[in-house]
Design a protein around this motif. Structure first.
Motif, PDB file in Angstrom:
ATOM      1  N   ARG A   1       9.101   4.008   4.214  1.00 16.15           N
ATOM      2  CA  ARG A   1       8.661   2.817   4.942  1.00 16.15           C
ATOM      3  C   ARG A   1       9.918   2.085   5.392  1.00 16.15           C
TER       4      ARG A   1
ATOM      5  N   GLN B   1       5.512   4.635   9.022  1.00 21.05           N
ATOM      6  CA  GLN B   1       5.275   5.337   7.746  1.00 21.05           C
ATOM      7  C   GLN B   1       5.618   6.803   7.996  1.00 21.05           C
TER       8      GLN B   1
ATOM      9  N   GLU C   1       3.022  -6.546   7.684  1.00 22.64           N
ATOM     10  CA  GLU C   1       3.574  -5.697   6.638  1.00 22.64           C
ATOM     11  C   GLU C   1       2.943  -5.967   5.277  1.00 22.64           C
TER      12      GLU C   1
ATOM     13  N   ALA D   1      -1.514   5.722   0.304  1.00 24.11           N
ATOM     14  CA  ALA D   1      -1.511   6.281   1.653  1.00 24.11           C
ATOM     15  C   ALA D   1      -1.250   7.782   1.630  1.00 24.11           C
TER      16      ALA D   1
ATOM     17  N   LEU E   1      -0.001  -3.613   4.438  1.00 21.40           N
ATOM     18  CA  LEU E   1       0.202  -2.169   4.319  1.00 21.40           C
ATOM     19  C   LEU E   1      -0.366  -1.668   2.991  1.00 21.40           C
TER      20      LEU E   1
ATOM     21  N   SER F   1       1.834  11.330   9.463  1.00 20.06           N
ATOM     22  CA  SER F   1       2.110  10.304   8.456  1.00 20.06           C
ATOM     23  C   SER F   1       1.684   8.921   8.925  1.00 20.06           C
ATOM     24  N   ASP F   2       1.778   8.639  10.184  1.00 20.39           N
ATOM     25  CA  ASP F   2       1.492   7.281  10.669  1.00 20.39           C
ATOM     26  C   ASP F   2       0.321   7.306  11.644  1.00 20.39           C
TER      27      ASP F   2
ATOM     28  N   LEU G   1       6.392   8.645   0.599  1.00 21.26           N
ATOM     29  CA  LEU G   1       6.475   8.305   2.021  1.00 21.26           C
ATOM     30  C   LEU G   1       7.576   7.276   2.231  1.00 21.26           C
TER      31      LEU G   1
ATOM     32  N   LYS H   1      -2.854   3.981   6.524  1.00 26.17           N
ATOM     33  CA  LYS H   1      -1.651   3.163   6.453  1.00 26.17           C
ATOM     34  C   LYS H   1      -1.986   1.711   6.144  1.00 26.17           C
TER      35      LYS H   1
ATOM     36  N   GLY I   1       2.302   2.938  -0.874  1.00 28.55           N
ATOM     37  CA  GLY I   1       2.693   4.274  -0.400  1.00 28.55           C
ATOM     38  C   GLY I   1       1.943   5.374  -1.126  1.00 28.55           C
TER      39      GLY I   1
ATOM     40  N   GLU J   1       6.161  -1.074  11.647  1.00 29.82           N
ATOM     41  CA  GLU J   1       6.168  -0.772  10.218  1.00 29.82           C
ATOM     42  C   GLU J   1       5.854   0.716  10.008  1.00 29.82           C
TER      43      GLU J   1
END
Lengths: 420, 437
Positions: A160, A181, A135, A144, A138, A217-218, A158, A122, A141, A179
């Motif tokens: 956000r 994901q 942020e 990631a 990051l 995912s996060d 993904l 992430k 996407g 933040e």
């Protein structure tokens, strides 16, 4: 202790420390320093161990199927098909997300062999270096989602949503994500949500014929950053324990498989195995060996006379040592032909002295040959030829050939002195 | 002390092999292996109870009062039993100092039920007082499962003195007397510088020999008859530096020199000359003024027997200058010394040159047989060739120094150890014959 000896000791200690450090780092399987940073899982391991859960990092060694309940693969690679190449600009480098390379094939193979939880990246490298999560740091996407795409589990990008997202992991546990994901609500075929939060899914499970694969995912749900600042520890522990089915958890941060599909179960030896060697009647053999050893030691202990000095360092040895040392220096000069020629010259002088009483002529070979020619012209000719051949062997002649020439000369000299 | 014998070790090894075999093959119950070990243990304990101990023995050594350096000495060993018979001795060793050869094996044979005799031969490699501390004996138990190792103290001291074998054997007497008689009577009369007697002048005699005063008194021509001097001074100068500690033919160079010096003393006594001793290393050491040879011999012998081995480098300049200052009369100086190479011999040559102006010098050094052997050996490798070349260079350097000394008029004697005494005496007799002193 002298200064030289002290320096030597310090050098040995330094080498030992370096070797131990390298060995320690290798043995720890690359968890330093990433695993201690915000994006690492060191905190999760400590936390779950504190709760008597069986969790460990993967290191060198074979892992058999069934011996692990869940393999956690924290992906920190944004391109599974290429090795990471460091950008020249430091800013660009800090904005990359690849902390350790992971091959697509290895990732898929790992997931196929053991039940695995793949944790998507992430944050960029800057989070680890600065210690701050913002942020602006990051990952894109698409980068990631690289690991999720390896499993064809992501038909949509993904999500956000930004801000702070509260989630409920079940069992009364919950946590926060900064933040966040998330996976999009629409999932690929064969994948199903396991934990949803906000507009998407946090954890999904995919069954594609092989073993089940969970995708998280996060990573903040389980990493050091999330555990420390968001209080996700209980939720993470509960979630992993549930997925692992109470079995051991393996944190795999390596690019190696370490798993055999059909490895036999390793049987651990114990003290009982050793004790069998000393059980009746095997103890008889040990007793016999002990008795024989004791008798041998006893016999060697009682000497027949005092210990003798093997080398008597007497002054008489000085000349021999001196000759050997000088000879070695001559050999190191690397001119063996000249050395052999000098020896033959000395030998000619000694033969001349034995024949005539004293050496005197400038050309002893000619004088000897002339003397011998009166009685044996053939021998004189052969002697002269052998002497000339031994004294002028030519540059670069190998020692073996020089010795052959010298041997020929000595044979002729022997005939001259003692008759043929 | 008692220790397991080889037979017991073999039996134990065999029992262990059998035990392993029994356990592995499973043809007999394990109790068979236990029985095997029990039998072996019972046999060993019974044998141990029957073996005679070391306290029942005593040992005596017969040794001469003195031993000549470089020679072998044969000591008679008698082992007696205080009670019972002497056990069958399987091995015997004499524990001597390293200078006597260290631990030396010998054999013992029974001469009576309670006595066994033997003889041990030791080599006296150095001068000094050395000990034969003990005799070690080893005998087996009745079943040969055990061995008794006994150390029987003897505490025998052997005094190793300079070798005067040529003197006591009469070799020197025979050589010197036969040389001097026949030379003295024919050569010395009328040819020396010492007044002998007045003789009647006859035709053919040198008129310068006429003693005019006595001729006037006798009213007839009388002439002086001269003869060679008999009481010449001979100084034996011994270099006792570290180079003289090097061994040649199993004995230190200084010991060879001392042996030759004592033979020379005896010969000089026969020749009617006076002999003195001078030794030096880094500085002058002993000096015994010249005295008649017969009287000098015991004094020199005791002094030389006590002279130790030095490990310092000789200072030829100081030593020879000191000797030159002490000598007031023309003397024959025999210098026993050695040198390593031309560079280190430079000072020696310079000082001998000074000494040679007033005295007759004989420089004695021992030839190293190792240098000769290395030069004549058939080399089997390039390293051996290199060593032969180095040995030849060293021999050449020695010869350069000796040639230089010879050119200065110094008599040089480089010889092998076994011919040193004979060649030194020949040189001495030649000097006397030529009346160089």
């Amino acid at each position: 202790m002298s200064a030289g000896r002290g320096a030597e000791l310090a050098a040995i200690v330094a080498v030992a420390v370096v070797a131990l450090s390298v060995g320690w780092m290798v043995a720890r399987g690359g968890q330093v320093p990433v695993e201690r940073s915000a994006v690492g899982l060191r905190g999760l391991v400590s936390w779950m161990r504190g709760q008597d859960a069986e969790i460990r990092y993967a290191s060198f060694g074979t892992v058999a199927p069934g011996s692990v309940g869940l393999r956690v693969i924290p992906v920190l690679d944004t391109d599974l098909d290429a090795e990471f190449s460091r950008p020249e600009a430091r800013r660009d480098w800090l904005m990359t997300g690849t902390e350790r390379d992971l091959s697509r094939g290895v990732l898929i193979r790992k997931a196929a062999l053991l039940p695995s939880l793949v944790v998507l990246p992430k944050w960029t490298r800057a989070v680890r270096h600065t210690g701050y999560a913002h942020e602006s740091l990051l990952l894109p996407g698409a980068d990631a989602a690289a690991a999720a795409r390896a499993f064809d589990a992501l038909p949509a990008p993904l999500l956000r949503p930004g801000g702070v997202l509260r989630f409920d992991a079940g069992g009364g546990y919950g946590g926060l994500l900064y933040e966040p994901q998330l996976f999009a609500p629409r999932l690929a075929a064969g994948c199903a949500p396991e934990l949803s939060a906000g507009p998407g899914h946090l954890l999904i499970r995919c069954d594609r014929g092989g073993g089940p694969v969970w995708l998280l995912s996060d990573p903040d749900l389980i990493n050091n950053h999330g555990l420390r600042l968001a209080g996700n520890a209980d939720a993470a522990a509960q979630l992993l324990t549930r997925i692992a089915g109470g079995g051991p958890i393996l944190i795999d941060t390596t690019n190696h498989i370490f798993t055999l599909a059909d490895a036999p179960a390793v049987r651990r030896r114990g003290w009982a195995d050793l004790a069998r060697f000393f059980a009746w009647p095997h103890v008889l053999a040990w007793f016999g060996l002990g008795a024989l050893t004791a008798l041998l030691l006893w016999r060697s202990w009682v000497r027949f006379g005092p210990a003798q000095v093997l080398y008597d360092d007497r002054p008489g040895a000085a000349r021999s040592v001196s000759i050997a040392a000088k000879a070695r220096i001559l050999r190191m000069a690397g001119n063996d032909p000249r050395l052999f020629a000098a020896h033959v010259e000395n030998r000619l002088r000694r033969v001349e002295r034995r024949l005539f009483g004293q050496a005197g002529s400038a050309e002893p070979a000619a004088r000897i040959a002339e003397f011998v020619a009166r009685t044996d012209p053939e021998l004189a000719k052969g002697f002269k030829h052998a002497a000339a051949a031994a004294m002028t062997p030519g540059t670069g002649t190998p020692p073996a050939q020089l010795l052959t020439l010298l041997d020929g000369f000595e044979q002729q000299a022997e005939r001259v002195l003692n008759g043929s | 002390m008692i220790r397991p014998g080889r037979r017991l070790l073999l039996l134990a090894g065999g029992a262990l092999a059998l035990t392993v075999l029994l356990l592995a093959a499973d043809v007999l119950p394990p109790q068979a292996a236990l029985a095997l070990w029990t039998v072996l243990a019972v046999l060993a304990l019974a044998d141990l109870a029957l073996v005679p101990g070391a306290r029942a023995l005593d040992v005596a050594l017969d040794a001469p009062a003195e031993v000549f350096a470089g020679e072998d000495v044969r000591l008679r060993v008698r082992v007696g039993a205080r009670r019972g018979p002497v056990p069958p001795v399987a091995g015997a060793r004499a524990e001597a100092d390293d200078a006597l050869g260290g631990l030396t094996r010998f054999a013992l044979a029974p001469v009576a039920p309670d006595r066994a005799d033997g003889a041990v031969t030791l080599h006296a490699g150095r001068r000094g007082l050395f000990r034969v501390a003990a005799v070690w004996l080893r005998w087996p138990s009745p079943l040969a499962l055990w061995e008794v190792v006994a150390r029987l103290p003897t505490d025998l001291a052997l005094r190793v003195v300079p070798n005067i074998r040529p003197v006591v054997s009469g070799t020197i007497d025979a050589q010197v007397r036969s040389e001097l008689y026949g030379v003295k009577d024919t050569v010395s009369r009328g040819e020396g510088s010492e007044f002998h007697q007045l003789v009647e002048f006859t035709t053919g005699m040198d008129t310068r020999a006429i003693d005019w005063k006595h001729s006037a008194r006798h009213r007839a021509l009388v002439a002086k008859e001269m003869r060679a001097e008999r009481n010449h001074q001979i100084i034996l100068a011994l270099d006792n530096g570290y180079l003289m500690r090097g061994e040649v033919a199993g004995l230190a160079r200084i010991d060879h020199a001392i042996n030759a010096a004592l033979a020379m003393t005896w010969a000089a006594g026969l020749g009617g000359d006076l002999v003195g001793l001078y030794s030096f290393d880094a500085e002058p050491r002993r000096y015994i003024p010249p005295q008649p040879g017969r009287a000098a011999f015991p004094a020199l012998r005791s002094q030389l027997a006590e002279m130790g081995y030095s490990s310092v480098e000789s200072n030829h300049t100081l030593a020879l200058a000191h000797l030159n200052a002490r000598l007031k009369r023309r003397s024959l100086i025999v210098i026993f010394s050695d040198f390593a190479d031309t560079t280190t011999a430079e000072l020696l040559v310079e000082n001998l040159q000074v000494l040679n102006r007033a005295h007759v010098i004989v420089f004695v050094t021992l030839r190293d047989p190792e240098l000769e052997t290395r030069q004549d050996a058939m080399p089997d490798s390039a390293d051996a060739v290199a060593e032969a070349v180095v040995a030849a260079d060293m021999a050449r350097e020695r010869q350069l120094v000796l040639d230089r000394l010879a050119r200065l008029g110094i008599l040089c004697l480089e010889t092998a150890p076994n011919t040193l005494t004979a060649r030194l005496l020949s040189t001495y007799l030649e000097i006397k014959a030529r009346e160089l002193i």
